[in-house]
Design an enzyme around this catalytic site. Sequence first.
Site, short mmCIF file in Angstrom:
data_model
loop_
_atom_site.label_atom_id
_atom_site.label_comp_id
_atom_site.label_asym_id
_atom_site.label_seq_id
_atom_site.Cartn_x
_atom_site.Cartn_y
_atom_site.Cartn_z
N GLU A 1 0.82 -1.21 0.00
CA GLU A 1 0.00 0.00 0.00
C GLU A 1 0.86 1.27 0.00
OE1 GLU A 1 -3.12 0.39 -0.55
OE2 GLU A 1 -3.54 -1.75 -0.65
N TYR B 1 -6.62 6.34 4.25
CA TYR B 1 -6.78 5.35 3.18
C TYR B 1 -5.91 4.11 3.44
CZ TYR B 1 -6.31 2.76 -1.07
OH TYR B 1 -6.28 1.73 -1.96
N ASP C 1 -9.98 4.65 -3.01
CA ASP C 1 -8.91 5.13 -3.88
C ASP C 1 -9.53 5.91 -5.05
OD1 ASP C 1 -9.95 3.18 -5.58
OD2 ASP C 1 -7.99 2.35 -6.09
N CYS D 1 -13.93 1.47 -16.02
CA CYS D 1 -14.46 2.81 -15.72
C CYS D 1 -13.29 3.78 -15.55
CB CYS D 1 -15.32 2.76 -14.45
SG CYS D 1 -16.28 4.26 -14.14
N CYS E 1 -17.81 1.47 -19.75
CA CYS E 1 -18.89 0.92 -18.92
C CYS E 1 -20.07 0.46 -19.76
CB CYS E 1 -19.34 1.96 -17.90
SG CYS E 1 -18.00 2.65 -16.90
#
Length: 279
Positions: free
Chosen positions: A35, A118, A136, A183, A190
């Site tokens: 991360e 986050y 995110d 997306c 989409c």
Amino acid sequence: MRQKFFSSVERWWRIHRRDLPWRRTPDPYRILVSEVMLQQTQVARVVPAYRVFLKRFSSVRQLAAADQAAVLRCWVGLGYNRRARALHRAARMIASEHGGRVPLSLETLRGLPGVGEYTARAVLVFAKDAPLLPLDTNIRRVFIRHFGQRTPRDLQIFADGLARRRGGRNLAQMLMDFGALVCTSRNPRCAALGLSHVAEVLAVPRQKPFVNSDRFYRGRVVAILSGSRRAVPIATMQRRLDKTEGETLRSSRLRRVLRALQRDAIIEFSGVSSVRLAT
């Protein structure tokens, strides 16, 4: 509409889910490393660096025991070297205050260097499948386009409500993959899944060119120092960096880059004419 969205995306994800190395482990340390690396860095660049880093520092205690210069040498190519320094400091705090085990509470995780809201949520979700959802850029974009959620508070409330009903880990990975592969910020696909947008995302300004930016030269300086066990004369640094990508590097600009790296405790001066990685 919500049921149609999740049914369509789940069918797509069963076929197209990304196989990423940090998704194969629930180890909180390995997830924390991934991360921190993924902050402002593309997945494709992180995958090989993640493997190299964990081969060298396979546990919190190994990372905590290393000197900073060794950590920075393993970070070359990822950029934003302050992240490496923060991760190193976090490992030392975990080793000294938490018995070498990554703490698994939001509050304690947020107290670690380099760990914000986050990253703390991501570690909990991917390590223990906590009923939370880390927001995110990809997930935010999906929620805005398909559910019309916009404010940070509304987005987080909506996200955590979904996680409580659907679970955290798989939901987060699915939405991240859908946002990264379908997306997308530009030219989303989409409609190919029979999904329409209820709102549009504001266009993100294009970043300034990276090549020949100060950040570019910061990375090049660290890369040069990582390849040397001794201090490198600034004059040598100047010669090696001059004409990089065809641009002349002024000595005043190099000094500015070096001072910025010194302020961030990434490098240190050896006398007045040489520099080396900070230890």
